[in-house]
Design a protein around this motif. Structure first.
Motif, PDB file in Angstrom:
ATOM      1  N   THR A  26       0.736  -1.390  -0.032  1.00 32.36           N
ATOM      2  CA  THR A  26       0.162   0.072   0.235  1.00 32.36           C
ATOM      3  C   THR A  26       0.755   1.121  -0.027  1.00 32.36           C
ATOM      4  OG1 THR A  26      -1.422  -1.473   0.783  1.00 32.36           O
ATOM      5  CG2 THR A  26      -1.649   0.983   0.787  1.00 32.36           C
ATOM      6  N   ALA A  27       2.360   1.239   0.823  1.00 35.05           N
ATOM      7  CA  ALA A  27       2.526   2.039   1.211  1.00 35.05           C
ATOM      8  C   ALA A  27       2.885   2.906  -0.617  1.00 35.05           C
ATOM      9  CB  ALA A  27       4.373   2.522   1.549  1.00 35.05           C
ATOM     10  N   ASP A  28       3.612   1.676  -1.114  1.00 35.90           N
ATOM     11  CA  ASP A  28       4.561   1.901  -2.564  1.00 35.90           C
ATOM     12  C   ASP A  28       3.373   2.316  -3.772  1.00 35.90           C
ATOM     13  OD1 ASP A  28       7.176   1.007  -1.369  1.00 35.90           O
ATOM     14  OD2 ASP A  28       6.603  -0.974  -2.321  1.00 35.90           O
ATOM     15  N   ARG A  29       2.025   2.177  -3.366  1.00 37.37           N
ATOM     16  CA  ARG A  29       1.049   2.469  -4.991  1.00 37.37           C
ATOM     17  C   ARG A  29       0.952   3.356  -4.371  1.00 37.37           C
ATOM     18  NH1 ARG A  29      -5.367   0.979  -4.085  1.00 37.37           N
ATOM     19  NH2 ARG A  29      -5.916   1.311  -5.651  1.00 37.37           N
ATOM     20  N   LEU A  30       0.532   4.039  -2.783  1.00 40.26           N
ATOM     21  CA  LEU A  30       0.300   5.253  -2.311  1.00 40.26           C
ATOM     22  C   LEU A  30       1.527   6.599  -3.031  1.00 40.26           C
ATOM     23  CD1 LEU A  30      -1.522   5.221   1.480  1.00 40.26           C
ATOM     24  CD2 LEU A  30      -2.310   5.389  -1.382  1.00 40.26           C
ATOM     25  N   SER A  31       2.735   6.328  -2.835  1.00 37.92           N
ATOM     26  CA  SER A  31       3.971   6.887  -3.519  1.00 37.92           C
ATOM     27  C   SER A  31       3.637   7.176  -4.855  1.00 37.92           C
ATOM     28  CB  SER A  31       5.262   6.724  -2.830  1.00 37.92           C
ATOM     29  OG  SER A  31       4.721   6.630  -1.315  1.00 37.92           O
ATOM     30  N   ALA A  32       3.022   6.118  -5.655  1.00 38.02           N
ATOM     31  CA  ALA A  32       3.239   5.727  -7.084  1.00 38.02           C
ATOM     32  C   ALA A  32       1.949   7.087  -7.672  1.00 38.02           C
ATOM     33  CB  ALA A  32       3.295   4.222  -7.905  1.00 38.02           C
TER      34      ALA A  32
ATOM     35  N   GLY B 149       7.914  10.203   5.435  1.00 40.23           N
ATOM     36  CA  GLY B 149       9.438  11.310   5.880  1.00 40.23           C
ATOM     37  C   GLY B 149       9.985  12.791   5.280  1.00 40.23           C
ATOM     38  N   GLU B 150      10.509  12.960   4.945  1.00 36.58           N
ATOM     39  CA  GLU B 150      10.672  14.675   5.201  1.00 36.58           C
ATOM     40  C   GLU B 150      10.905  14.699   3.524  1.00 36.58           C
ATOM     41  OE1 GLU B 150      10.491  17.271   7.049  1.00 36.58           O
ATOM     42  OE2 GLU B 150      10.590  16.054   8.723  1.00 36.58           O
ATOM     43  N   ASP B 151      11.102  13.491   2.880  1.00 36.32           N
ATOM     44  CA  ASP B 151      10.736  13.473   0.739  1.00 36.32           C
ATOM     45  C   ASP B 151       9.432  13.583   0.785  1.00 36.32           C
ATOM     46  OD1 ASP B 151      10.698  10.705   2.023  1.00 36.32           O
ATOM     47  OD2 ASP B 151      12.585  10.488   0.774  1.00 36.32           O
ATOM     48  N   ASP B 152       8.806  13.179   1.785  1.00 43.11           N
ATOM     49  CA  ASP B 152       7.325  13.266   0.369  1.00 43.11           C
ATOM     50  C   ASP B 152       7.154  11.886   0.955  1.00 43.11           C
ATOM     51  OD1 ASP B 152       7.588  15.777   1.692  1.00 43.11           O
ATOM     52  OD2 ASP B 152       6.947  16.462  -0.262  1.00 43.11           O
ATOM     53  N   VAL B 153       7.834  10.641   0.818  1.00 43.57           N
ATOM     54  CA  VAL B 153       7.367   9.189   0.120  1.00 43.57           C
ATOM     55  C   VAL B 153       7.151   9.041   1.918  1.00 43.57           C
ATOM     56  CG1 VAL B 153       8.616   7.157  -0.177  1.00 43.57           C
ATOM     57  CG2 VAL B 153       9.729   9.227  -0.955  1.00 43.57           C
ATOM     58  N   ILE B 154       5.932   8.179   1.412  1.00 44.25           N
ATOM     59  CA  ILE B 154       5.062   7.465   2.388  1.00 44.25           C
ATOM     60  C   ILE B 154       5.872   5.332   1.886  1.00 44.25           C
ATOM     61  CG2 ILE B 154       3.038   5.912   3.212  1.00 44.25           C
ATOM     62  CD1 ILE B 154       1.582   8.559   0.892  1.00 44.25           C
TER      63      ILE B 154
ATOM     64  N   THR C 141      -1.179  20.551  13.584  1.00 50.58           N
ATOM     65  CA  THR C 141      -1.534  21.791  14.473  1.00 50.58           C
ATOM     66  C   THR C 141      -1.028  23.372  12.998  1.00 50.58           C
ATOM     67  OG1 THR C 141       0.320  22.847  15.765  1.00 50.58           O
ATOM     68  CG2 THR C 141      -2.094  22.165  16.131  1.00 50.58           C
ATOM     69  N   PRO C 142      -2.012  24.251  12.879  1.00 52.26           N
ATOM     70  CA  PRO C 142      -1.309  25.141  11.771  1.00 52.26           C
ATOM     71  C   PRO C 142      -0.376  25.642  12.105  1.00 52.26           C
ATOM     72  CG  PRO C 142      -3.344  26.090  12.977  1.00 52.26           C
ATOM     73  CD  PRO C 142      -2.811  25.048  13.435  1.00 52.26           C
ATOM     74  N   GLY C 143       1.362  25.340  10.510  1.00 53.64           N
ATOM     75  CA  GLY C 143       2.105  25.968  10.608  1.00 53.64           C
ATOM     76  C   GLY C 143       2.874  24.741   9.772  1.00 53.64           C
ATOM     77  N   TYR C 144       2.315  23.220  10.464  1.00 52.00           N
ATOM     78  CA  TYR C 144       2.594  21.947   9.728  1.00 52.00           C
ATOM     79  C   TYR C 144       2.636  21.725   8.483  1.00 52.00           C
ATOM     80  CZ  TYR C 144       2.329  16.995   8.998  1.00 52.00           C
ATOM     81  OH  TYR C 144       2.623  15.613   9.210  1.00 52.00           O
ATOM     82  N   ARG C 145       3.242  21.430   7.658  1.00 50.09           N
ATOM     83  CA  ARG C 145       4.452  21.318   6.431  1.00 50.09           C
ATOM     84  C   ARG C 145       3.262  19.773   5.993  1.00 50.09           C
ATOM     85  NH1 ARG C 145       6.646  18.732   2.525  1.00 50.09           N
ATOM     86  NH2 ARG C 145       8.509  17.626   3.416  1.00 50.09           N
ATOM     87  N   PHE C 146       2.236  19.958   5.389  1.00 45.57           N
ATOM     88  CA  PHE C 146       1.790  18.216   5.085  1.00 45.57           C
ATOM     89  C   PHE C 146       2.659  17.650   4.090  1.00 45.57           C
ATOM     90  CE2 PHE C 146      -1.712  20.509   6.363  1.00 45.57           C
ATOM     91  CZ  PHE C 146      -2.334  19.652   7.239  1.00 45.57           C
ATOM     92  N   ARG C 147       2.763  16.110   4.160  1.00 44.09           N
ATOM     93  CA  ARG C 147       3.970  15.673   3.113  1.00 44.09           C
ATOM     94  C   ARG C 147       3.583  14.422   2.206  1.00 44.09           C
ATOM     95  NH1 ARG C 147       7.446  15.301   8.413  1.00 44.09           N
ATOM     96  NH2 ARG C 147       6.366  13.869   8.977  1.00 44.09           N
ATOM     97  N   ALA C 148       1.985  13.600   2.963  1.00 44.94           N
ATOM     98  CA  ALA C 148       1.538  12.691   1.972  1.00 44.94           C
ATOM     99  C   ALA C 148       0.084  12.804   1.394  1.00 44.94           C
ATOM    100  CB  ALA C 148       1.499  11.810   2.671  1.00 44.94           C
ATOM    101  N   ILE C 149      -0.501  14.322   1.759  1.00 45.73           N
ATOM    102  CA  ILE C 149      -1.988  14.096   1.522  1.00 45.73           C
ATOM    103  C   ILE C 149      -2.116  15.370   0.834  1.00 45.73           C
ATOM    104  CG2 ILE C 149      -2.978  12.868   3.308  1.00 45.73           C
ATOM    105  CD1 ILE C 149      -4.075  16.300   3.150  1.00 45.73           C
ATOM    106  N   ASP C 150      -3.189  14.894  -0.365  1.00 43.94           N
ATOM    107  CA  ASP C 150      -3.653  16.592  -1.228  1.00 43.94           C
ATOM    108  C   ASP C 150      -4.581  17.074  -0.883  1.00 43.94           C
ATOM    109  OD1 ASP C 150      -1.057  16.751  -2.958  1.00 43.94           O
ATOM    110  OD2 ASP C 150      -1.605  14.223  -2.981  1.00 43.94           O
ATOM    111  N   GLY C 151      -6.024  16.139   0.088  1.00 36.59           N
ATOM    112  CA  GLY C 151      -7.023  17.134  -0.265  1.00 36.59           C
ATOM    113  C   GLY C 151      -7.563  15.548   1.423  1.00 36.59           C
ATOM    114  N   LEU C 152      -8.853  16.664   1.765  1.00 34.17           N
ATOM    115  CA  LEU C 152      -9.303  15.229   3.027  1.00 34.17           C
ATOM    116  C   LEU C 152     -10.863  15.119   2.963  1.00 34.17           C
ATOM    117  CD1 LEU C 152      -9.454  14.033   5.492  1.00 34.17           C
ATOM    118  CD2 LEU C 152      -9.077  17.089   6.403  1.00 34.17           C
TER     119      LEU C 152
END
Length: 341
Positions: A234-240, A264-269, A281-292
């Motif tokens: 699943t991790a590989d598929r989501l990163s792809a 990770g900091e490289d945005d890879v799941i 909280t506000p100020g967080y940099r999202f690394r994995a998602i593009d919407g919710l």
């Protein structure tokens, strides 16, 4: 940040006590950049793009609330987090009447020994006997409706189905991943026809999701840990999905929190298995998602802080004011929103 920055007034009549029927007939508030628009959940396929991937939490809610007694004292227990084959961390009602080593007797011959009081006021319960704890809970427990619903009506047989998502498979949650309550087989078929993919992960939601933030500053709040898993495939598929330029849309804050914990900091799941207590909280940099996709949350809650981190606090305050004025239904059985920053 000051917790009172995330406060708002919600009329009690806006709290949904039953889900929409059918589930995908709930309303949907779209926030897409600066756009705000009113839709229905069943319109979601037309609001996403081919190649997008929805990520669902496949946890299954267990009958985690128990009523019992220690001697003549009535004791209630809400299981919070599993710590072993027969041991659960639990919040107790009338906890002052329970000491370490005490036996609590629940219904139908189910009993547990209390031990190790935690800093959050919870205690460990070790269930007695040889039967699997799952069978004991099916016999003596009931569906753990959120306190803002249970305080206004008695849980009943309908909740056993209403409070489970269509994806529920891995038993262990004591609260539902409620954004996914809106999804139906018909809606999933519409996503497939639109070319929208989906995947699942597991995060066993704990009772801490309903715990109020009692501090004045977010830096002083301690999140409860929850167990989650994303397997390697699943991790590989989501990163792809993201690598090819498509979007990951988390369905529910539980899916989002686990995805962000696994990135990770490289945005890879990457594969993940263990506890997460991530506090966004506000100020967080999202690394994995593009919407919710998410429901409407309590004032001053960690979940309203999370959506404010994604979309901006002023944006979310304005959106919630619009939702309240427009008659949207709030909380676990309420309506939904699609947040696209």
């Amino acid at each position: 940040m000051r917790v009172d920055l995330f406060d708002f007034e919600l009329p009690p009549e806006r709290i949904a006590l039953r889900p929409a029927n059918p589930r995908d007939s709930a309303r949907l508030l779209l926030l897409n950049g600066s756009e705000t628009a009113d839709h229905m959940v069943r319109e979601l396929p037309s609001l996403l793009q081919p190649g997008d991937c929805l990520v669902f939490n496949d946890t299954r809610v267990i009958p985690a609330q128990l009523d019992g007694h220690r001697g003549e004292a009535g004791i209630g227990a809400t299981l919070h987090k599993r710590e072993g084959p027969r041991r659960w961390r639990a919040f107790l009602r009338n906890a002052r009447r329970v000491r370490e080593g005490d036996r609590i007797d629940f219904a139908h011959g189910v009993a547990a020994t209390a031990s190790e009081k935690g800093a959050d006021g919870s205690m460990a319960l070790t269930f007695l006997g040889d039967e699997p704890v799952e069978l004991l809970l099916e016999r003596a427990g009931r569906m753990p409706l959120p306190p803002y619903i249970a305080a206004r009506r008695t849980p009943d047989a309908a909740d056993a189905e209403d409070y489970q998502t269509m994806f529920a498979r891995e038993a262990g949650a004591v609260a539902a991943p409620t954004a996914a309550l809106h999804f139906t087989p018909q809606l999933m078929a519409a996503f497939a026809a639109q070319g929208v993919e989906h995947a699942t992960l597991t995060l066993h939601v704990g009772a801490g999701t309903f715990q109020p933030v009692k501090v004045e500053d977010t830096v002083d709040h301690q999140m409860h840990a929850e167990w989650g898993r994303i397997d390697a495939a699943t991790a590989d598929r989501l990163s792809a999905v993201r690598a090819r330029g498509n979007r990951l849309i988390a369905v529910g804050t539980t899916s989002l929190r686990l995805l962000e914990s696994a990135a990770g900091e490289d945005d890879v799941i990457r594969p993940f298995e263990g506890d997460t207590a991530i506090f966004i909280t506000p100020g967080y940099r999202f690394r994995a998602i593009d919407g919710l996709v998410t429901n409407f949350h309590l004032p001053r809650s960690t979940l309203f802080m999370l959506v404010s981190a994604l979309m901006g606090r002023d944006r979310m305050q304005a959106a919630y004011a619009h939702a309240i004025a427009s008659g949207y239904r709030f909380y676990s059985y309420g309506d939904a929103s699609l947040l696209l920053p």
